[in-house]
Design a protein around this motif. Structure first.
Motif, PDB file in Angstrom:
ATOM      1  N   LEU A 277       0.822  -1.220   0.000  1.00 54.08           N
ATOM      2  CA  LEU A 277       0.000   0.000   0.000  1.00 54.08           C
ATOM      3  C   LEU A 277       0.853   1.266   0.000  1.00 54.08           C
ATOM      4  O   LEU A 277       0.414   2.308  -0.492  1.00 54.08           O
ATOM      5  N   LEU A 278       2.052   1.182   0.540  1.00 49.95           N
ATOM      6  CA  LEU A 278       2.939   2.339   0.607  1.00 49.95           C
ATOM      7  C   LEU A 278       3.995   2.348  -0.490  1.00 49.95           C
ATOM      8  O   LEU A 278       4.312   3.394  -1.044  1.00 49.95           O
ATOM      9  N   SER A 279       4.541   1.187  -0.787  1.00 47.06           N
ATOM     10  CA  SER A 279       5.714   1.155  -1.659  1.00 47.06           C
ATOM     11  C   SER A 279       5.478   0.522  -3.017  1.00 47.06           C
ATOM     12  O   SER A 279       6.356   0.525  -3.862  1.00 47.06           O
ATOM     13  N   GLY A 280       4.310  -0.027  -3.250  1.00 45.84           N
ATOM     14  CA  GLY A 280       4.038  -0.661  -4.535  1.00 45.84           C
ATOM     15  C   GLY A 280       3.912   0.358  -5.654  1.00 45.84           C
ATOM     16  O   GLY A 280       3.621   1.535  -5.426  1.00 45.84           O
ATOM     17  N   ALA A 281       4.128  -0.107  -6.873  1.00 43.65           N
ATOM     18  CA  ALA A 281       3.944   0.750  -8.041  1.00 43.65           C
ATOM     19  C   ALA A 281       2.473   1.176  -8.113  1.00 43.65           C
ATOM     20  O   ALA A 281       1.575   0.391  -7.843  1.00 43.65           O
ATOM     21  N   PHE A 282       2.251   2.427  -8.484  1.00 43.62           N
ATOM     22  CA  PHE A 282       0.911   3.016  -8.526  1.00 43.62           C
ATOM     23  C   PHE A 282       0.363   2.933  -9.946  1.00 43.62           C
ATOM     24  O   PHE A 282       1.034   3.322 -10.897  1.00 43.62           O
ATOM     25  N   PHE A 283      -0.879   2.415 -10.088  1.00 52.27           N
ATOM     26  CA  PHE A 283      -1.547   2.356 -11.379  1.00 52.27           C
ATOM     27  C   PHE A 283      -2.973   2.861 -11.232  1.00 52.27           C
ATOM     28  O   PHE A 283      -3.767   2.257 -10.502  1.00 52.27           O
ATOM     29  N   LEU A 284      -3.305   3.955 -11.897  1.00 53.83           N
ATOM     30  CA  LEU A 284      -4.686   4.420 -11.960  1.00 53.83           C
ATOM     31  C   LEU A 284      -5.460   3.391 -12.771  1.00 53.83           C
ATOM     32  O   LEU A 284      -4.974   2.896 -13.788  1.00 53.83           O
ATOM     33  N   ARG A 285      -6.653   3.019 -12.328  1.00 55.01           N
ATOM     34  CA  ARG A 285      -7.438   1.979 -12.985  1.00 55.01           C
ATOM     35  C   ARG A 285      -8.644   2.550 -13.713  1.00 55.01           C
ATOM     36  O   ARG A 285      -9.301   3.477 -13.225  1.00 55.01           O
ATOM     37  N   SER A 286      -8.933   1.984 -14.870  1.00 52.99           N
ATOM     38  CA  SER A 286     -10.116   2.382 -15.626  1.00 52.99           C
ATOM     39  C   SER A 286     -11.354   1.719 -15.019  1.00 52.99           C
ATOM     40  O   SER A 286     -11.270   0.647 -14.421  1.00 52.99           O
ATOM     41  N   THR A 287     -12.486   2.383 -15.185  1.00 51.74           N
ATOM     42  CA  THR A 287     -13.754   1.889 -14.642  1.00 51.74           C
ATOM     43  C   THR A 287     -14.821   1.902 -15.731  1.00 51.74           C
ATOM     44  O   THR A 287     -14.681   2.581 -16.756  1.00 51.74           O
ATOM     45  N   SER A 288     -15.889   1.152 -15.477  1.00 52.45           N
ATOM     46  CA  SER A 288     -16.995   1.088 -16.430  1.00 52.45           C
ATOM     47  C   SER A 288     -18.295   0.857 -15.681  1.00 52.45           C
ATOM     48  O   SER A 288     -18.365   0.010 -14.795  1.00 52.45           O
TER      49      SER A 288
ATOM     50  N   ALA B 292     -22.248   3.477  -5.981  1.00 50.94           N
ATOM     51  CA  ALA B 292     -21.623   3.317  -7.294  1.00 50.94           C
ATOM     52  C   ALA B 292     -21.461   1.830  -7.556  1.00 50.94           C
ATOM     53  O   ALA B 292     -20.950   1.094  -6.708  1.00 50.94           O
ATOM     54  N   ILE B 293     -21.919   1.391  -8.699  1.00 48.78           N
ATOM     55  CA  ILE B 293     -21.725   0.009  -9.124  1.00 48.78           C
ATOM     56  C   ILE B 293     -20.902   0.076 -10.402  1.00 48.78           C
ATOM     57  O   ILE B 293     -21.386   0.550 -11.441  1.00 48.78           O
ATOM     58  N   VAL B 294     -19.646  -0.322 -10.301  1.00 53.25           N
ATOM     59  CA  VAL B 294     -18.714  -0.183 -11.419  1.00 53.25           C
ATOM     60  C   VAL B 294     -17.825  -1.411 -11.553  1.00 53.25           C
ATOM     61  O   VAL B 294     -17.534  -2.095 -10.572  1.00 53.25           O
ATOM     62  N   TYR B 295     -17.400  -1.645 -12.770  1.00 54.22           N
ATOM     63  CA  TYR B 295     -16.358  -2.622 -13.042  1.00 54.22           C
ATOM     64  C   TYR B 295     -15.039  -1.869 -12.997  1.00 54.22           C
ATOM     65  O   TYR B 295     -14.938  -0.756 -13.530  1.00 54.22           O
ATOM     66  N   VAL B 296     -14.045  -2.463 -12.357  1.00 56.04           N
ATOM     67  CA  VAL B 296     -12.732  -1.844 -12.255  1.00 56.04           C
ATOM     68  C   VAL B 296     -11.700  -2.812 -12.808  1.00 56.04           C
ATOM     69  O   VAL B 296     -11.660  -3.980 -12.414  1.00 56.04           O
ATOM     70  N   THR B 297     -10.870  -2.313 -13.717  1.00 52.14           N
ATOM     71  CA  THR B 297      -9.820  -3.135 -14.308  1.00 52.14           C
ATOM     72  C   THR B 297      -8.778  -3.484 -13.261  1.00 52.14           C
ATOM     73  O   THR B 297      -8.398  -2.644 -12.440  1.00 52.14           O
ATOM     74  N   VAL B 298      -8.326  -4.744 -13.287  1.00 53.81           N
ATOM     75  CA  VAL B 298      -7.214  -5.199 -12.448  1.00 53.81           C
ATOM     76  C   VAL B 298      -6.161  -5.806 -13.370  1.00 53.81           C
ATOM     77  O   VAL B 298      -6.393  -5.995 -14.567  1.00 53.81           O
ATOM     78  N   ASP B 299      -5.007  -6.126 -12.817  1.00 52.65           N
ATOM     79  CA  ASP B 299      -3.913  -6.664 -13.621  1.00 52.65           C
ATOM     80  C   ASP B 299      -4.326  -7.989 -14.263  1.00 52.65           C
ATOM     81  O   ASP B 299      -4.707  -8.936 -13.569  1.00 52.65           O
ATOM     82  N   ASP B 300      -4.234  -8.053 -15.565  1.00 49.59           N
ATOM     83  CA  ASP B 300      -4.684  -9.221 -16.318  1.00 49.59           C
ATOM     84  C   ASP B 300      -3.836 -10.454 -16.037  1.00 49.59           C
ATOM     85  O   ASP B 300      -4.361 -11.560 -15.925  1.00 49.59           O
ATOM     86  N   VAL B 301      -2.537 -10.288 -15.901  1.00 47.23           N
ATOM     87  CA  VAL B 301      -1.630 -11.421 -15.732  1.00 47.23           C
ATOM     88  C   VAL B 301      -1.702 -12.004 -14.321  1.00 47.23           C
ATOM     89  O   VAL B 301      -1.648 -13.213 -14.128  1.00 47.23           O
ATOM     90  N   MET B 302      -1.856 -11.160 -13.322  1.00 48.51           N
ATOM     91  CA  MET B 302      -1.826 -11.611 -11.920  1.00 48.51           C
ATOM     92  C   MET B 302      -3.066 -12.379 -11.488  1.00 48.51           C
ATOM     93  O   MET B 302      -3.023 -13.102 -10.500  1.00 48.51           O
ATOM     94  N   HIS B 303      -4.158 -12.186 -12.187  1.00 47.77           N
ATOM     95  CA  HIS B 303      -5.429 -12.766 -11.746  1.00 47.77           C
ATOM     96  C   HIS B 303      -5.927 -13.802 -12.745  1.00 47.77           C
ATOM     97  O   HIS B 303      -6.446 -13.445 -13.804  1.00 47.77           O
TER      98      HIS B 303
END
Length: 148
Positions: free
Chosen positions: A42-53, A95-106
């Protein structure tokens, strides 16, 4: 230790601090501080803004002209571990939204578990194949949710 507000949201990114985080109760802020100690990503990980739908088909970022500016979602990733944070800035509506997550990790048929919710939220969410991979969040008004 710096708190979540000071570390990540100076200046106030898209009103997240004003509309959501500053409304958290002291015990909720203590839980967030505890989570940051337990999950250093939460503090040191790489930051990625996520797209929503809203519809699960058309995804956009909050800074897009046509994007949803009521839900802000981002991931922190380190050591093949993703933590997804999302906030509903709307004062009155869920808010009911789909949020993109990392494709490879999941992988397909996997899920993410709730680490924190400032209001009632599902304990676990299934990963869906949308925009790569995504999860469907239901976020109460003015709420913050964190899943891993």
């Amino acid at each position: 230790m710096q708190n979540l507000l000071d570390l990540h949201l100076n200046p106030d990114f898209m009103g997240v601090r004003e509309h959501c985080l500053e409304k958290l109760r002291p015990y909720q802020m203590e839980r967030l501080e505890s989570l940051m100690r337990k999950y250093p990503t939460l503090l040191s990980g790489a930051f990625f803004l996520r797209s929503t739908s809203r519809n699960g088909t058309i995804f956009s970022y909050p800074d897009d002209e046509t994007g949803d500016n009521e839900v802000i979602a981002w991931s922190r990733i380190s050591d093949d571990h993703e933590i997804l944070c999302a906030m509903n800035l709307d004062q009155e509506n869920y808010a009911i939204v789909y949020v993109t997550v990392d494709d490879v990790m999941h992988p397909r048929d996997s899920s993410m578990k709730c680490l924190f919710a400032s209001d009632l939220s599902p304990a676990e969410l299934n990963i869906e194949v949308r925009n790569g991979k995504a999860i469907r969040l239901t976020i109460p008004p003015h709420a913050l949710v964190i899943y891993c």
